[in-house]
Each structure stands twice: as C-alpha cells, then as structure tokens.
Scaffold this active site. Structure first.
Site, short mmCIF file in Angstrom:
data_model
loop_
_atom_site.label_atom_id
_atom_site.label_comp_id
_atom_site.label_asym_id
_atom_site.label_seq_id
_atom_site.Cartn_x
_atom_site.Cartn_y
_atom_site.Cartn_z
N ASP A 68 -53.54 27.48 39.77
CA ASP A 68 -54.98 27.32 39.90
C ASP A 68 -55.73 28.44 39.17
O ASP A 68 -55.23 29.56 39.04
CB ASP A 68 -55.34 27.33 41.39
CG ASP A 68 -56.78 27.01 41.65
OD1 ASP A 68 -57.21 25.90 41.31
OD2 ASP A 68 -57.49 27.87 42.22
N GLU A 86 -54.42 25.96 34.97
CA GLU A 86 -55.76 25.36 34.94
C GLU A 86 -56.71 26.31 34.22
O GLU A 86 -57.18 27.29 34.81
CB GLU A 86 -56.28 25.08 36.35
CG GLU A 86 -57.67 24.45 36.36
CD GLU A 86 -58.43 24.63 37.67
OE1 GLU A 86 -59.26 23.78 37.99
OE2 GLU A 86 -58.20 25.65 38.36
#
Length: 614
Positions: free
Chosen positions: A328, A357
């Site tokens: 993330d 990400e």
C-alpha cells in the site's frame, strides 16, 4: 504438603515472570532462511535492566540493543545453518538472578525460499474487500472489547460482517470463474473507534482482527486456495499504522514514529522522489507526514523499525505460504528504506512477487520503482511490479470519449506506447478499477457493452489483470462519486438474508447474468492460452473507431478488435499484412464462427472481438 506448596510457589513465580514480558516479536522464526540474522523486539517492564541469556545449539546472541524506553530490548540473534527446529528459553537475569524468562520457537520451513513463487502475467487477481464480500461466520459479527464491536450494514462506513470464513466458503466460486489469485484488503487488527472495516489502520502487525476470524482461519484460506490453484496475496502497509497501536503510549524510540506529537500531515507530493529540483522542505513533509490524523507514520529510517517491518513481511510469507505482496501507498515511505525492504524480501525469495501502489497517472513516475529500471539518480529497488494507473485512466477515456483527433481510442494506443519507460511491462498490474475509485461500470456510465469491452481489453493486453469483486455483476456506485463505503458495497448473496445472489443468480438482471458469463468465459479461455500472458504484442494505430492489436508467439496468434461504432464494421485484412501474411482464416473464440482472410473482416458493433488466427 510441602511439595504442593513448592509447586504452587513455582507456578506463581513463572506466571508472574512471564506476565512481565508483554510482547516478543516476531512471534516465532524459522531455521533454514538465507539471512541468518534475527532481531527480536522484547517489550516488558524495565526489561532494559536485564541481561538476556540463550543456551540453544545454533542460536547465539550477537548484540543486545537498548532503546530510549527502558521497557524495550532489541535482541540481535544469529541462527546458524546447524540450528534445528525447536523451542528454547530466553532467560533474563538481573544481579545474577533469573527474574523472568520466555520460551521462543524456531520452526522448520514448509518449503525452500526458492520454491515460494509469486503471481505473474499468467494470473488474474480477484480483489476483495473482506468485510463487504461474504459473511461466513455470524458468530464474529459482535466482538466485545473491540472499539467498533458490532456490525451495522445500514451504515456505509461501518462494519458489515464479511470475514475470512466467507472467503473460504467462496473459493469454489472464485476458481470456477477462472481467477488464479486473490488479493484481500488487510485483515489484521484495526482496533479503531470507527471506519475500521477497510483494514488499512493496523493496530497489531501480528494479529488477525477477531471480527474477521483467527490466524488458523487465515492459514486455512491460504491452504485451501492453493489446493484450488489460487494464490493468496497479502495486502501490506509499510507507511503507516493505526492510532491506538499497543506501542503508541510507550514508543521504543523517540523517532519510532514520525511527528508523534504534532501529527503533521503529509503533503502527498510523491514526485519529490524523482524531482531533480525538489526542496528538502517538501521531501521532509512528504515522507514523514501522516497519511491521516488517525494513521501515524512509521519511520523506516529508524534501523530497528526497518528490521521490524522487514521481518514482519517474512513472517507472513512463511506463516501463510503467500503467493505475493501488494504494498500500500508505495512511495510515501523513505525510498532508501523501500529499496532495502523490497531487496531483502526478493533476496530471500527470488521467485516471489511484490506489487506497489504508486497512484500516479504519469508512467515516468510509476516506472521509477520497478526492479531493473535504470534511473538517472541511480535508484534501483527490487519491486517486481507496479500498478498501472496511467493505463487505467487511458482505458476509461478511450471508451467514453468521442472519437476525435487526439481523443478516444488513440489515448489507449498512446498509453501502451509508453511501455518503453518500464523495465518489465509484462509484470505490470492492470485494472479497470479498485477499492479506492469509482466502480468500472460507473466510470463507463453504466454501459454494459463498454464494460465488456474493458474487461476483454484487460484480459488480452500485456500485464497482470486485477478484477474487483462484483465487477462480474456490474456493481456500481453511480450518484455517489468516490464514496468509499459505497464503492465497497456488499457482494449480493454474501449474507444469508440477501434477496439477490451472485452465487445462485437469484434476482440478477439479464445484463448482470450475461456479464458474469462473459467474464467467466474470458477468464477460462485466457487460462488455457499462454500466448496472452507470455506472447509478444503488436498494435496498429486506431482508425474509424476501431483499435486492433495482436498477441503472438511461435505457436499461436490472437487478434483483438475494439470496435466503438454503433454498427457492425468491416476492416480490410490487408491493413495487417505484416503479421497476417500466410494466414488463411480467423475464428471468434466465443461464437466459433470463422472468416476467410481474403474477405473483409466483420466485427460486431460496440464490442471487443477476439479471434484466433489460422
């Protein structure tokens, strides 16, 4: 009687001793890892006043590190190649006496590190928000003691009750659809007072949230998924944690977290990682600022925090026998730490996969992080994959914009032309949407045919496709732009009281049923045709509302035609002579209808048609 008193005394002493040690992390470790070093975080009352001692063959203490808080020790161990699986006692002595002790376990690896294989372009990933997918265990809908103890399905920001058992129960469905990997958003403890369902505010890196289930449930999910040919991808958060983590009130080091007192927010200017002219001021707030006021920023520049996070990743890889990591908010942490973390993982597991990400629409930014990229500043991390947000935006624009000069399908064509900036375009993760943006069906103005076109493109172009749960039945959030709780709506049929069910197809519209069938056919066709995952790509500039590209290798050739026109279109096969020369006919993979290449090729209106070439 004296013996009874002695036993009771000893038991009480041991209970009291062990009670003084609140945390030892990682919870256990393994013999046989490439890296012999292990750093234990030990948290206990005045633990820094003690001297730890270990007497176990193959395990030695290299260094004892004290923290700023007297309640921590960081114990550097060396696990020799000769060490065997088993348990050993760590004794903590003070003034020559053992004041307390802790039993620690070394486990045998289930398979060698080189056998741990990650996801790749042959896979299609099913992204799941567990709380909103399937409620398989109603007994954990209420967990007393948690700050958000009860479910509330009527509140889009509340917990709805989906859990790990629900995912386990749905593995047959996922496998039959044709998916080969699942990516559940985090299921670790998020003990927050509200909005904890998404999972990204972790309050214990070693504990499954009891509202999702147990660690044994998680292991069962991994095992049963593997048995069905489905890899489990772990959604990890290196950048931040949740407010209320057990260490919050007693930080090991003053710089364990960034801005612990002021809770200063990040400026989100991730381009400072590449910008030749970025100020130190902007860099500082970017990497050290909090992602949210309830999400403290972990300081990867602290070497003890860095080790803690690297070891936590390895612990989950080994514990769950993972098929990959999705990281993330990549780029928010210190980039030297990100390099060290990613390379430590890939050095231990050379055939593993990590996707980061980096939510940028600029391929120059996203490509920076992928392993093998030759950056001008010399940065060379070990991230195997990156999420292709630039292509996602281009896909939506290509299908929704009117065909004019510079708009429409040409946007998609030119987006793919940017692949020259990537070190490995075949290992980029591609998607039509995810849990943080409007549903694909909503982005495409609830147009069923355009949605099918998008799905066909994702499953035939280069890269690793990811499909968000519910896309197969046209889930949408129309009228609620970027409302997270509605983007992550409940999967129909995931609750026994639901009036509509994706599984039984009760209550589904004809459009929903046809889309589900279409996606299932596509997924299973792709699985049987490796030319899509490993073949080369050749595309032709769009013309007259049509975009054509080919996937090919030495054994097979596939032609994909995107037709945005509202009527059946014909195209001249001579346009593609450089690749079709010597071929005689094409066959539609769904209808099985054939067309001779000496004639005009007919393609249905508003469709993506896939032909196998002979």
């Amino acid at each position: 009687m004296k013996k009874i008193y002695l036993v009771v005394f000893i038991c009480c002493f041991l209970l009291k001793a062990n009670a003084q040690i609140h945390h030892v992390e990682p919870l256990n470790w393994w013999v046989g890892l490439k890296n012999p070093n292990l750093q234990l975080l030990i948290h206990g009352e005045n633990i820094s006043d003690t001297q730890p001692i270990i007497n176990y063959s193959g395990v030695s203490i290299k260094k004892v590190n004290k923290a700023d808080s007297k309640n921590y020790l960081f114990l550097d161990l060396v696990i020799a190649k000769t060490a065997r699986a088993g348990s050993f006692t760590i004794k903590f002595k003070k003034a020559g006496k053992t004041v307390y002790h802790y039993n620690y376990s070394l486990l045998a690896k289930q398979q060698s590190s080189t056998q741990m294989r990650g996801f790749n372009s042959s896979d299609v990933i099913y992204l799941i928000t567990p709380d909103r997918f399937v409620n398989g265990d109603y007994s954990n809908d209420i967990v007393l003691g948690m700050k958000e103890a009860k479910i509330n399905r009527s509140f889009d920001g509340g917990r709805h009750g989906g859990d790990i058992r629900g995912m386990i129960n749905s593995l047959d469905y996922i496998a039959e659809m044709g998916f080969t990997a699942i990516w559940p958003t985090p299921v670790l403890e998020n003990n927050m007072s509200g909005y904890s369902y998404h999972g990204y505010a972790i309050t214990n890196h070693y504990k499954v949230d009891p509202r999702y289930g147990t660690l044994d449930d998680y292991k069962e999910l991994s095992t049963k998924a593997s048995q069905k040919g489905i890899k489990l991808i772990f959604d990890e958060v290196l950048n931040h944690t949740g407010y209320g983590y057990w260490w919050t009130e007693d930080l090991p080091f003053k710089n364990w977290l960034n801005y612990p007192d002021t809770k200063t927010s990040t400026n989100h200017r991730r381009t400072v990682n590449q910008d030749l002219y970025a100020s130190d001021y902007d860099k500082e707030f970017m990497k050290k600022g909090w992602f949210d006021r309830m999400m403290p920023d972990m300081n990867g520049e602290n070497p003890f925090m860095a080790n803690y996070l690297i070891q936590n990743t390895i612990w989950w890889i080994e514990t769950l026998q993972l098929g990959g990591i999705r990281q993330d908010t990549y780029g928010y942490s210190d980039k030297t730490f990100l390099k060290n973390w990613s390379c430590a993982i890939m050095d231990e597991y050379p055939n593993f996969s990590i996707v980061g990400e980096e939510w940028s629409l600029n391929p120059l930014i996203t490509s920076y992080w992928q392993r093998g990229k030759k950056n001008t500043d010399g940065y060379n991390g070990c991230l195997t994959s990156i999420m292709d947000f630039p292509l996602q935006e281009a896909l939506v624009k290509a299908l929704t914009e009117k065909e004019t000069w510079g708009r429409g399908l040409i946007v998609l064509y030119e987006a793919l032309a940017n692949d020259f900036v990537y070190a490995d375009p075949s290992n980029i993760l591609i998607m039509g949407d995810n849990h943080d943006m409007d549903r694909l069906f909503t982005q495409l103005n609830e147009d069923v045919e355009l949605t099918k076109m998008a799905l066909a493109y994702l499953l035939t172009t280069r890269g690793i496709p990811q499909i968000y749960y519910g896309t197969e039945v046209l889930m949408q959030n129309t009228g609620h732009h970027k409302v997270d709780g509605l983007i992550r709506s409940d999967f129909p049929g995931g609750w026994k009281e639901d009036s509509m069910s994706v599984f039984s197809e009760k209550g589904l519209s004809d459009a929903q049923k046809s889309t589900k069938v279409y996606l299932k056919q596509l997924l299973n066709w792709r699985k049987m045709n490796p030319v899509i995952s490993t073949g080369k790509t050749l595309h032709f500039a769009p013309f007259d509302g049509i975009y054509v590209y080919f996937r090919y290798d030495n054994k097979k050739m596939v032609m994909v035609v995107l037709n945005k026109n509202e009527k059946i279109s014909s195209i001249d096969p001579k346009h593609f002579n450089e690749i079709l020369k010597g071929k005689t006919y094409i066959q539609n993979i769904f209808s099985k209808e054939s067309q001779l290449l000496k004639n005009q090729i007919l393609v249905p209106a508003k469709s993506t048609t896939i032909f196998e070439i002979h």
